[in-house]
Design a protein around this motif. Structure first.
Motif, mmCIF file in Angstrom:
data_model
loop_
_atom_site.group_PDB
_atom_site.id
_atom_site.type_symbol
_atom_site.label_atom_id
_atom_site.label_comp_id
_atom_site.label_asym_id
_atom_site.label_seq_id
_atom_site.Cartn_x
_atom_site.Cartn_y
_atom_site.Cartn_z
ATOM 1 N N SER A 33 0.853 -1.187 0.000
ATOM 2 C CA SER A 33 0.000 0.000 0.000
ATOM 3 C C SER A 33 0.890 1.237 0.000
ATOM 4 N N GLU A 34 0.382 2.298 -0.571
ATOM 5 C CA GLU A 34 1.106 3.573 -0.552
ATOM 6 C C GLU A 34 1.486 3.891 0.890
ATOM 7 N N GLY A 35 2.723 4.264 1.098
ATOM 8 C CA GLY A 35 3.196 4.578 2.440
ATOM 9 C C GLY A 35 3.903 3.433 3.135
ATOM 10 N N ASP A 36 3.835 2.224 2.572
ATOM 11 C CA ASP A 36 4.611 1.125 3.136
ATOM 12 C C ASP A 36 6.092 1.414 2.961
ATOM 13 N N ASP A 37 6.896 0.885 3.847
ATOM 14 C CA ASP A 37 8.342 1.103 3.793
ATOM 15 C C ASP A 37 9.038 -0.071 3.130
ATOM 16 N N VAL A 38 9.727 0.219 2.027
ATOM 17 C CA VAL A 38 10.523 -0.792 1.334
ATOM 18 C C VAL A 38 11.924 -0.232 1.168
ATOM 19 N N VAL A 39 12.909 -1.043 1.554
ATOM 20 C CA VAL A 39 14.317 -0.656 1.480
ATOM 21 C C VAL A 39 15.065 -1.718 0.679
ATOM 22 N N VAL A 40 15.913 -1.263 -0.245
ATOM 23 C CA VAL A 40 16.876 -2.166 -0.879
ATOM 24 C C VAL A 40 18.228 -1.783 -0.307
ATOM 25 N N LEU A 41 18.851 -2.729 0.375
ATOM 26 C CA LEU A 41 20.148 -2.495 1.007
ATOM 27 C C LEU A 41 21.196 -3.367 0.340
#
Length: 116
Positions: A33-41
């Motif tokens: 959903s819009e606003g979810d936190d996704v990180v590529v590290l």
């Protein structure tokens, strides 16, 4: 939802696969959903995916950044390859330690996905 995708592979095909997996995740309306936190590290040799002179698919990185994915590169790995934050693609930020950032994110409740 809070998710971190971890990339350490030096292989451009694996790095591209990780970027595609991330785009698939944020495109899946059943879980994202819009606003979810996704990180590529990226750490280790995986940081090459974020360095402007070695990135195999910079257009994929730009798409991720444009979609609001947080892109982070381990400074220890950058320094090991003779690069700095100044060499990162637009939208990518350096973090002091990839392992430390992974531990912090997981402590903050992020789910972990090991990308190729």
């Amino acid at each position: 939802m809070k998710t971190v995708l971890h990339v350490s592979s030096p292989h451009p095909d694996d790095q591209n696969h990780a970027a595609v997996n991330t785009l698939n995740l944020i495109g899946d309306e059943a879980v994202y959903s819009e606003g979810d936190d996704v990180v590529v590290l990226a750490n280790g040799a995986g940081v090459r995916m974020f360095v402007d002179t070695t990135a195999a698919h910079p257009e994929m990185i730009e798409r991720l950044a444009d979609r609001g994915v947080a892109l982070r590169a381990c400074r220890n790995a950058l320094y090991g390859m003779g690069a700095t934050d100044d060499d990162l693609l637009p939208g990518v930020s350096g973090v002091p330690s990839g392992s430390g950032e992974l531990a912090r994110l997981q402590d903050d409740g992020f789910g972990y996905i090991k990308a190729p």
